[in-house]
Design an enzyme around this catalytic site. Structure first.
Site, short mmCIF file in Angstrom:
data_model
loop_
_atom_site.label_atom_id
_atom_site.label_comp_id
_atom_site.label_asym_id
_atom_site.label_seq_id
_atom_site.Cartn_x
_atom_site.Cartn_y
_atom_site.Cartn_z
N PRO A 1 -1.96 -10.85 5.70
CA PRO A 1 -1.62 -9.21 4.60
C PRO A 1 -2.57 -8.86 4.62
O PRO A 1 -3.12 -7.56 3.98
CB PRO A 1 -0.63 -10.52 3.95
N HIS B 1 0.64 -1.00 0.08
CA HIS B 1 -0.08 0.19 0.24
C HIS B 1 0.16 1.10 -0.43
O HIS B 1 1.73 1.42 0.83
CB HIS B 1 -1.40 -0.28 1.19
N PRO C 1 1.56 -2.26 5.03
CA PRO C 1 2.42 -2.10 4.28
C PRO C 1 1.93 -3.17 3.47
O PRO C 1 2.80 -3.44 2.30
CB PRO C 1 3.14 -2.72 4.32
N GLU C 2 0.75 -3.94 3.25
CA GLU C 2 0.36 -4.87 2.07
C GLU C 2 -1.04 -4.26 1.74
O GLU C 2 -0.77 -3.65 1.21
CB GLU C 2 0.61 -6.20 3.02
N MET C 3 -1.83 -5.42 2.41
CA MET C 3 -3.14 -4.72 1.62
C MET C 3 -4.04 -3.53 1.96
O MET C 3 -5.24 -2.71 1.52
CB MET C 3 -3.84 -5.75 0.83
#
Ligand code: HEC
Ligand code: HEC
Length: 337
Positions: A133, A94, A138-140
Site C-alpha cells: 500500500p 491518493h 491509488p493508496e499512498m
C-alpha cells in the site's frame, strides 16, 4: 426439587460442553488465554516482536508523511479506532482515487492469524503485505526513496530505530515496513466467544450459543474456521453467483479463490464482501447461504447467526495516541499531484 435442579444444571453443562466439542470439531479455534501460547501464534521468528519495534511500528502506521500527499496513513483506511477498516465501499486513497478494482479495505485486526494477506492472498505475511500500500498508486502513492527520506529526516525516528534494532541498523524501506508489520502482529481482539471456547461457559449468552450451533450446522464453519474464522483461501460463487459480481473486476486468485474474510468484529466492518456492496450483516449472511451453500437462510436463522457474530466483537488492544516526531528542514514536502 433438588434432584430436578441437578438434572437441569447438568443438562445445561452437557449442552455447553457438547457445543464446545462441536465447535472444536468444526475447526473453530479460540485465541489462547495463555500469553505464552498466544505469543507463539503471533510472533515472527525472523522479526521477533519487541516493545521497541511495536512502539515504533505504531508511529509509522499512524504517520501520514509516509504517503506522497503526506495526508494518508495506514490508519486512514484501516482505522484502529473503528473496526480496523474504513467503512466505505471501495478504498479511497491518493487524490481521492477509488481502488481500481473496487476493492474494500479489509480489517487489520487479527490479520496476523491469516495464512496469507490481500483478497487474492498474494502476500505471505504482514511484513510482506505492508510494502504494497505504501507504493500503490491509488493508496499512498509514495516511493521507497520518499519513505526512507521521511523517516531518516527526523532524528527521533533514527534514534528509535537504533533502540529497536541496534546501533548498526540501516534504515531501509524493508525495515520500515517490517516494523509496521511487527506492530500489526499485536492487533488482536479476544472476545466472549474465545472465553467460551476456553472453558468459561457463561461468556456467551444463550442466544449467541444457539447461533453458534446454527453457524456450524448450516456449514459456515467449513470455510470460516481457525482462529480468525477465516484467513485461508476459499472457493467463491460455489452454488450461485454473487449478486454484485459485476461491480469491479475482481475475480479472485488464478484459481478463482478468494481470501475468506475474518468474522471477528464483523459488526464493525460494514460494508461487506470484496467490493463492499452489502451493508447489512443479515443480508451478507443470507447471500452466503445462497452462493456458498446453495441454501435459503430464513430470517430466523440469519438472526440467530447474527446473534452469534456479536460474540466475536473483541477487546481492542489498549493503544495510546502516539506523538509523532516533528518534521525537519530536510523532511520531503507533501506532493498532492
Ligand atoms: C487507500 C486505502 C488503504 C491504505 C492507505 C492502506 N490500505 Fe491496506 N488495504 C487496502 C485495500 C483496498 C486492501 C485490499 C487490497 C487487495 O486485496 O488487493 C488492503 C489490504 C491490507 C491488508 C490485508 C488484510 C487482508 O485481510 O488480507 C493489510 C494487513 C493491510 N492492508 C495493511 C495496511 C498497512 C500496514 C498500510 C500502511 C502501510 C495500509 N494497509 C494502507 C486499503 C488501504
Ligand atoms: C465455501 C466457503 C464459504 C462458506 C461455506 C461461507 N463463506 Fe462466508 N465468505 C467466504 C468468502 C470467500 C468470502 C469473501 C467473498 C468476497 O467478498 O468476495 C466470504 C465472506 C463472508 C462475509 C463478509 C465478510 C466481510 O468482511 O466482507 C460474511 C459476513 C460471511 N462470509 C459469513 C458467512 C456465513 C454466516 C456463512 C454461513 C451461512 C458463510 N459465510 C459461509 C467463504 C465462505
Amino acid at each position: 426439587m433438588k434432584i430436578i435442579t441437578t438434572i437441569a444444571l447438568s443438562a445445561t453443562f452437557l449442552m455447553a460442553n457438547s457445543l464446545m466439542d462441536d465447535a472444536k470439531n468444526a475447526g473453530l479455534v479460540p485465541i489462547p488465554s495463555s500469553k505464552t501460547e498466544l505469543l507463539k501464534l503471533i510472533d515472527n521468528p525472523k522479526n521477533h516482536i519487541t516493545d521497541a519495534k511495536v512502539k515504533l511500528g505504531e508511529k509509522l502506521y499512524m504517520d501520514p508523511r509516509l504517503s506522497k500527499s503526506e495526508l494518508i496513513s495506514c490508519n486512514t483506511c484501516h482505522n484502529l479506532m473503528e473496526g480496523g477498516d474504513d467503512g466505505v465501499g471501495a478504498a479511497t486513497g491518493h487524490k481521492w482515487r477509488h481502488n481500481p478494482h473496487h476493492l474494500n479495505s479489509p480489517t487489520v485486526y487479527n490479520a496476523v492469524f491469516f495464512s496469507s494477506q490481500f483478497w487474492d492472498g498474494r502476500a505471505k505475511d504482514l511484513e510482506a503485505q505492508a510494502q504494497g500500500p505504501t507504493l500503490a498508486h491509488p493508496e499512498m502513492a509514495a516511493t521507497k526513496e520518499h519513505i526512507v527520506q521521511v523517516v531518516k529526516s527526523m532524528p527521533e525516528y533514527v534514534k528509535e530505530f537504533k533502540v529497536a534494532y541496534g546501533d548498526n541498523i540501516k534504515i531501509t524501506f524493508e525495515k520500515i515496513t517490517d516494523t509496521i508489520g511487527n506492530f500489526e502482529r499485536t492487533l488482536i481482539t479476544p472476545a466472549p466467544y474465545d472465553e467460551f471456547l476456553n472453558g468459561y461457559k457463561e461468556a456467551m449468552t444463550p442466544k449467541q450459543k444457539e447461533g453458534l450451533k446454527t453457524f456450524i450446522q448450516i456449514g459456515c464453519a467449513s470455510c470460516h474456521n481457525g482462529v480468525a474464522l477465516g484467513g485461508e483461501m476459499g472457493a467463491f460463487n460455489v452454488t450461485a453467483t454473487y449478486k454484485y459480481m459485476n461491480v469491479g473486476d475482481f475475480k479472485g486468485d488464478k484459481n478463482g479463490m478468494v481470501k475468506v474474510p475474518t468474522l471477528r468484529n464483523i459488526t464493525q466492518t460494514a460494508p461487506y464482501f470484496h467490493n463492499g456492496k452489502v451493508w447489512s450483516l443479515k443480508d451478507a449472511i443470507k447471500e452466503m447461504g445462497r452462493i456458498q451453500l446453495g441454501r435459503k437462510i430464513s430470517d430466523k436463522e440469519a438472526q440467530s447467526i447474527n446473534d452469534f457474530l456479536q460474540s466475536l466483537t473483541g477487546k481492542k488492544p489498549n493503544l495510546s495516541m502516539p506523538m509523532l516526531p516533528a518534521s525537519t528542514a530536510i523532511t520531503p514536502k507533501p506532493n498532492l499531484d
